[in-house]
Structures are given as C-alpha cells and as structure tokens.
Design a protein around this motif. Structure first.
Motif, mmCIF file in Angstrom:
data_model
loop_
_atom_site.group_PDB
_atom_site.id
_atom_site.type_symbol
_atom_site.label_atom_id
_atom_site.label_comp_id
_atom_site.label_asym_id
_atom_site.label_seq_id
_atom_site.Cartn_x
_atom_site.Cartn_y
_atom_site.Cartn_z
ATOM 1 N N TYR A 80 87.613 11.700 72.219
ATOM 2 C CA TYR A 80 89.236 10.796 71.549
ATOM 3 C C TYR A 80 89.794 12.544 71.121
ATOM 4 O O TYR A 80 90.806 13.294 70.421
ATOM 5 C CB TYR A 80 89.796 10.182 71.721
ATOM 6 N N LYS A 81 88.951 12.278 69.669
ATOM 7 C CA LYS A 81 89.210 13.623 68.459
ATOM 8 C C LYS A 81 88.873 14.562 68.810
ATOM 9 O O LYS A 81 89.855 15.973 68.740
ATOM 10 C CB LYS A 81 87.765 13.164 67.309
ATOM 11 N N ARG A 82 88.536 15.032 70.036
ATOM 12 C CA ARG A 82 87.939 16.983 70.509
ATOM 13 C C ARG A 82 89.225 16.669 70.690
ATOM 14 O O ARG A 82 89.477 17.937 71.225
ATOM 15 C CB ARG A 82 86.380 16.806 71.105
ATOM 16 N N ARG A 83 89.885 16.355 71.828
ATOM 17 C CA ARG A 83 91.150 16.330 72.807
ATOM 18 C C ARG A 83 92.135 16.580 71.545
ATOM 19 O O ARG A 83 92.487 17.927 71.921
ATOM 20 C CB ARG A 83 91.313 14.940 73.593
ATOM 21 N N TRP A 84 92.218 16.114 70.320
ATOM 22 C CA TRP A 84 93.608 16.332 69.863
ATOM 23 C C TRP A 84 93.422 17.116 68.610
ATOM 24 O O TRP A 84 93.917 18.035 68.346
ATOM 25 C CB TRP A 84 93.139 14.700 69.157
ATOM 26 N N ASP A 85 91.592 17.444 67.964
ATOM 27 C CA ASP A 85 91.303 18.561 67.627
ATOM 28 C C ASP A 85 92.126 19.908 68.166
ATOM 29 O O ASP A 85 92.700 20.778 67.814
ATOM 30 C CB ASP A 85 90.433 18.684 67.437
ATOM 31 N N LYS A 86 91.615 20.257 69.792
ATOM 32 C CA LYS A 86 92.153 20.887 70.524
ATOM 33 C C LYS A 86 93.569 21.354 70.455
ATOM 34 O O LYS A 86 94.385 22.418 70.309
ATOM 35 C CB LYS A 86 91.524 21.164 71.914
ATOM 36 N N TYR A 87 94.142 19.804 70.762
ATOM 37 C CA TYR A 87 95.944 19.772 70.586
ATOM 38 C C TYR A 87 96.052 20.541 69.141
ATOM 39 O O TYR A 87 97.046 21.202 69.342
ATOM 40 C CB TYR A 87 95.935 18.599 71.039
ATOM 41 N N GLU A 88 95.908 20.275 68.258
ATOM 42 C CA GLU A 88 96.707 20.875 66.824
ATOM 43 C C GLU A 88 95.840 22.272 66.753
ATOM 44 O O GLU A 88 96.328 22.470 66.309
ATOM 45 C CB GLU A 88 95.192 19.919 66.275
ATOM 46 N N LYS A 89 94.974 22.960 67.503
ATOM 47 C CA LYS A 89 94.632 23.614 67.521
ATOM 48 C C LYS A 89 95.346 25.183 67.917
ATOM 49 O O LYS A 89 95.293 25.577 68.032
ATOM 50 C CB LYS A 89 93.245 24.271 67.283
ATOM 51 N N THR B 244 81.164 3.172 72.201
ATOM 52 C CA THR B 244 82.224 3.126 71.744
ATOM 53 C C THR B 244 82.771 4.394 71.302
ATOM 54 O O THR B 244 83.673 5.393 70.725
ATOM 55 C CB THR B 244 83.105 1.912 71.420
ATOM 56 N N TRP B 245 81.657 4.762 70.216
ATOM 57 C CA TRP B 245 81.132 5.594 68.938
ATOM 58 C C TRP B 245 81.662 7.174 70.197
ATOM 59 O O TRP B 245 82.452 8.586 70.002
ATOM 60 C CB TRP B 245 80.665 6.062 68.449
ATOM 61 N N GLN B 246 81.189 7.417 71.079
ATOM 62 C CA GLN B 246 81.006 8.650 72.212
ATOM 63 C C GLN B 246 82.443 8.583 72.425
ATOM 64 O O GLN B 246 82.904 9.889 72.527
ATOM 65 C CB GLN B 246 80.346 8.990 73.633
ATOM 66 N N GLN B 247 83.501 7.299 72.934
ATOM 67 C CA GLN B 247 84.433 7.536 73.275
ATOM 68 C C GLN B 247 85.532 8.005 71.785
ATOM 69 O O GLN B 247 86.498 9.258 72.303
ATOM 70 C CB GLN B 247 85.395 6.242 74.017
ATOM 71 N N ALA B 248 85.485 7.421 71.081
ATOM 72 C CA ALA B 248 85.876 7.685 69.895
ATOM 73 C C ALA B 248 85.770 9.571 69.858
ATOM 74 O O ALA B 248 86.545 10.271 69.143
ATOM 75 C CB ALA B 248 85.681 7.086 68.751
ATOM 76 N N VAL B 249 84.535 10.523 70.288
ATOM 77 C CA VAL B 249 83.885 11.913 69.377
ATOM 78 C C VAL B 249 84.631 12.313 70.648
ATOM 79 O O VAL B 249 85.185 13.451 70.266
ATOM 80 C CB VAL B 249 82.467 12.308 69.727
#
Length: 472
Positions: free
Chosen positions: A246-255, A239-244
């Motif tokens: 997920y966060k990576r996709r959002w960080d990329k989008y925000e950048k 589950t944490w791997q999925q979260a990592v």
C-alpha cells in the motif's frame, strides 16, 4: 453557580489555555500528501484559536528537594515557572516581581508522572459494559480504529490519577485482544469537555499491537486465526506485507502522479508506522516473543518503540538496548497467567543497570494512582539484589523515560528551563507510601491543591453523588 456549571467553567479555562503550550495549528502543509496527513494529529480541535501559553502569575517553590527527572537532585533548591514553562531551578532562584512564592520546606518537587499505558476514558469508571470501549474485538487486526474516539473525558479516573498520583500526562491505548488494536492517543490530564481539548499538542500517535495469549485465545476460541503463537506472527506478517505494498503504491503516486490509489484507513495507520511517524507500543510478556517481534519489525522496516508489560524483559535487556526498544514494566505484577509466570521484582533494576530504556506503567485505574509507590517497590527489590540505584535516578522511570517513549521528551518529562511546567509538589519523600501530592501544576496552571477544596477535582459525572459533597 451550580456544581456542574462550575465544573464546565473550569474546563473551559483550563482545557482551553493550559493544554495548548505554544502549539502550532495542526493543519498539514500544502506539500503534505493526503495519505501522510492522517499520520498527523487529528484536526478536529474545537478551540484552535486558544493555542497559547497559560498566562498565569509566576510561581516560585522554595526550600525543596528537587528530582529533575533526568537523574539530577538538588537539596534545598527552588524551581520557578512562568507562562506555562519552567524558567529556572537551582539552589538560589530569585522571585520575579508579583510572583507567588511557596515555601516547600520538608517537601519534594518532581516532574509530573507520565503513564505510558492507561485505559482511562476507554474503560471508564464505573466499570460497566456500557463504558467498555477499549477493544474492537471484531477482527484480529483493527488498525483503522483510534482510541481517542472512545475516550470519555468525564471518566472519574482522570481526576483521581491527578490528585492521588500526580499524573500529568498519559497515553490511552486500545486493549490487547487484537494483534493490531489501533491508534493510541497522548493526553494531558486536564479538565475538558472534549478529548481533542485534552490532547497533548503535537504528540505523535502510537499504534497498539499485542502478541501472546490474548489474541490467540480471543480469536482461536471463535474458531478463526490466529489460534497459536505462530498464527499470531503469520497474521501480523501478512498484514504488514499489505501495508508495504500500500505504501509503495502511494509513494509511486506521490513521485510520479497519475490516479491516486484508493484510501484504506487501516493501511493509512500502518503506512504511518512504516514512515516512522506513528510509534509502536507492543503488549508482550515473554522474552522469546519480544525477540520474534523485533525480527518481524526488521523484516518489514518498522521500529518497535516499546514492549509493554515486559515481564521477561530482564532476560533480553541487552537485545532491547541494542535494538533501541524501551521496556515498560510493572514492579511486581506477574504470575497471573502462563506468559507472565517468569517475572521477578528486580526486572526494572536489571534493565536500568544494563542501560536499557525502562519505565513503570499502570494498565489499571487504581495502580495509576500510586505509580510512585510502584517505583519504590522496584527500587527496593533492586537494592536487595545488590543493584543500588539512587532515588533521583529512579524518577526517570516515572517521567523522562516515559516522555521519550511517547516522543515528547523535548517538551516534558523533566524540570528543564523551557519545558512545560508539569510539576508536582509532594508533601514528603515521593517514594514513601505515606506521601501524597500537595499541589499539581500542568502547563503552570494549578489543577490540584490539597489545601483548597476548589482545587480538589472530581468528574462532573460524580458531582452531587453521595460522598462527593458540595463544590462551593
């Protein structure tokens, strides 16, 4: 005025004024991303315009023994609070014009008690199935649920914790059947019609996790994972791997911009943990499992704020200190299942001697009414073992250390000028079994007075019930 109308009038005044100390509106800034916004306090406050200090008359309590919550003691001291904040304390404090002066000769003053592990409101009284709302036992991981959406503000346990235990702040957690139980919420113990009006202004959310027997029993008995301790960790890691990711996709989008990733409410919570905005509170008994969780946290880049119950915390006090993890423990509640078998009453004292952040907790609607007595038991056990801790230092287990674990120690948890006036006047030594709260103030508002029937709160759910009498 009828009993229930009187209750709701008090709720309007105190819930609207006393809980919102100098808080700022909880809207996100324009630069905050849509995903980050969910890590901020829920924005459904019904009275956003009432964020101001309690406009009460200044109060001076004199001739008392003061435990300041951070290990300090003043004998024959005075404490002054006004406009919802602590103004001054010391041997000599002058009363400003118009102040209410209370002679506390023979009495003690402390910060309000903070319970970091409560299920009031989500497992409300009376304990019937209809009020059992603390655990979404439909999946081993439910990070998408929020305890505040189950809290019943009329739970009689809140007023009992205030009047009998001097509890002014408490964290309401989901239960421990799940590996990931969802978000917790920190409340001020004030009367209100809604949970939002009880929320501690600006307190970060917590995230409840659990290890050990509970999740492997609950889900293993259903013929699904996890059914073992290694299964617990495996499901957590996946589950944490999925979260990592997920966060990576959002960080990329925000950048970089582009199309926004799909929102996932559970992953939003886990991303908030990875960002350090949501604090992890982990149910865990055994020392080896706490160590495993610390390793897992390092692997995925999050931090465990506190292990709750921590029956074997004394075995790894040095590891907890080195990892900056608090231990939330009982005085002598252990031995009721295998993972809690190896408890000792000296647990808290050993943690304190090692320099580990440690505190008491209840996990119980009755225990929350006597946390001061639980600390007294732990203190006595330590002294019998040769670990002598002063009473005033032990009060850190009831106020300042819990405030640190909840991320609110800059605002409450000790009697320091500028902090919230969450204050208890005890009718004797607060570590005595014979002592009870005499008066309790939250944000400077007098919410309980043992000498005034109008300030002896009951839930409106109980008004008119046999034994409750009539509120005049």
């Amino acid at each position: 005025m009828s009993n229930k109308l009187a209750f709701f009038a008090a709720a309007l005044l105190l819930g609207g004024c006393a809980t919102q100390q100098d808080a700022k509106p909880r809207s996100a800034s324009a630069s905050t991303s849509s995903r980050d916004r969910v890590a901020e306090p829920w924005t459904g406050d019904p009275f956003p315009s009432t964020y101001h200090a309690y406009p009460g008359v200044p109060t001076l309590v004199t001739n008392v023994t003061i435990y300041d919550g951070e290990g300090g003691r003043i004998d024959g001291g005075s404490v002054l609070f006004a406009d919802g904040k602590i103004s001054a304390l010391g041997k000599t404090v002058a009363a400003p014009a118009g102040a209410t002066v209370i002679d506390g000769t023979g009495k003690w003053v402390t910060p309000g008690v903070i319970d970091v592990h409560s299920h009031l409101g989500v497992y409300a009284s009376p304990s019937v199935k209809a009020l059992s709302d603390g655990n979404e036992m439909t999946s081993p991981t439910t990070p998408e649920v929020w305890a505040e959406h189950s809290v019943w503000p009329q739970d009689p346990g809140f007023s009992r914790a205030l009047a009998n235990g001097g509890v002014t702040t408490l964290q309401i957690l989901p239960g421990s059947a799940n590996l990931m139980g969802g978000r917790s919420v920190t409340l001020k113990n004030v009367y209100a019609r809604t949970t939002q009006a009880m929320k501690f202004p600006g307190a970060p959310y917590g995230f409840k996790m659990a290890c050990g027997e509970n999740p492997k029993r609950v889900y293993g008995d259903k013929g699904r994972a996890p059914s073992t301790r290694m299964g617990n960790i495996a499901v957590d890691r996946a589950t944490w791997q999925q979260a990592v990711e997920y966060k990576r996709r959002w960080d990329k989008y925000e950048k970089d911009g582009g199309d926004a990733p799909s929102r996932d409410l559970g992953m939003d919570t886990l991303a908030g943990v990875l960002d350090g905005k949501i604090l992890v509170h982990n149910h865990c008994y055994r020392a080896d499992e706490m160590a495993n969780v610390i390793d897992m946290a390092k692997e995925f880049g999050y931090h465990v704020t506190a292990f709750h119950h921590g029956v074997e915390a004394y075995k790894i006090a040095d590891l907890l200190k080195a990892s900056d993890v608090c231990a939330v423990v009982w005085a002598d509640w252990y031995g009721f299942k295998m993972e809690s078998y190896d408890g000792i009453p000296e647990n808290l004292a050993i943690l304190q001697k090692t320099g580990t952040c440690a505190m008491i907790h209840s996990d119980d609607e009755n225990g929350i009414q006597r946390l001061n007595q639980e600390v007294a038991k732990a203190l006595a056990a330590g002294r019998r073992a040769g670990i002598v801790i002063p009473d005033e230092v032990a009060w850190e287990w009831l106020s300042y250390n819990p405030a640190k674990a909840l991320g609110i120690a800059d605002r409450t948890g000790s009697l320091k000028p500028g902090k919230m006036a969450d204050v208890v006047l005890w009718n004797g030594n607060p570590l005595s079994v014979y002592t009870r709260p005499d008066k309790v103030w939250i944000d400077g508002a007098l919410l309980y007075d043992a000498h005034d029937p109008k300030r002896r709160p009951v839930s409106d759910f109980e008004l008119g019930q046999p034994g409750e009498g009539d509120v005049k």
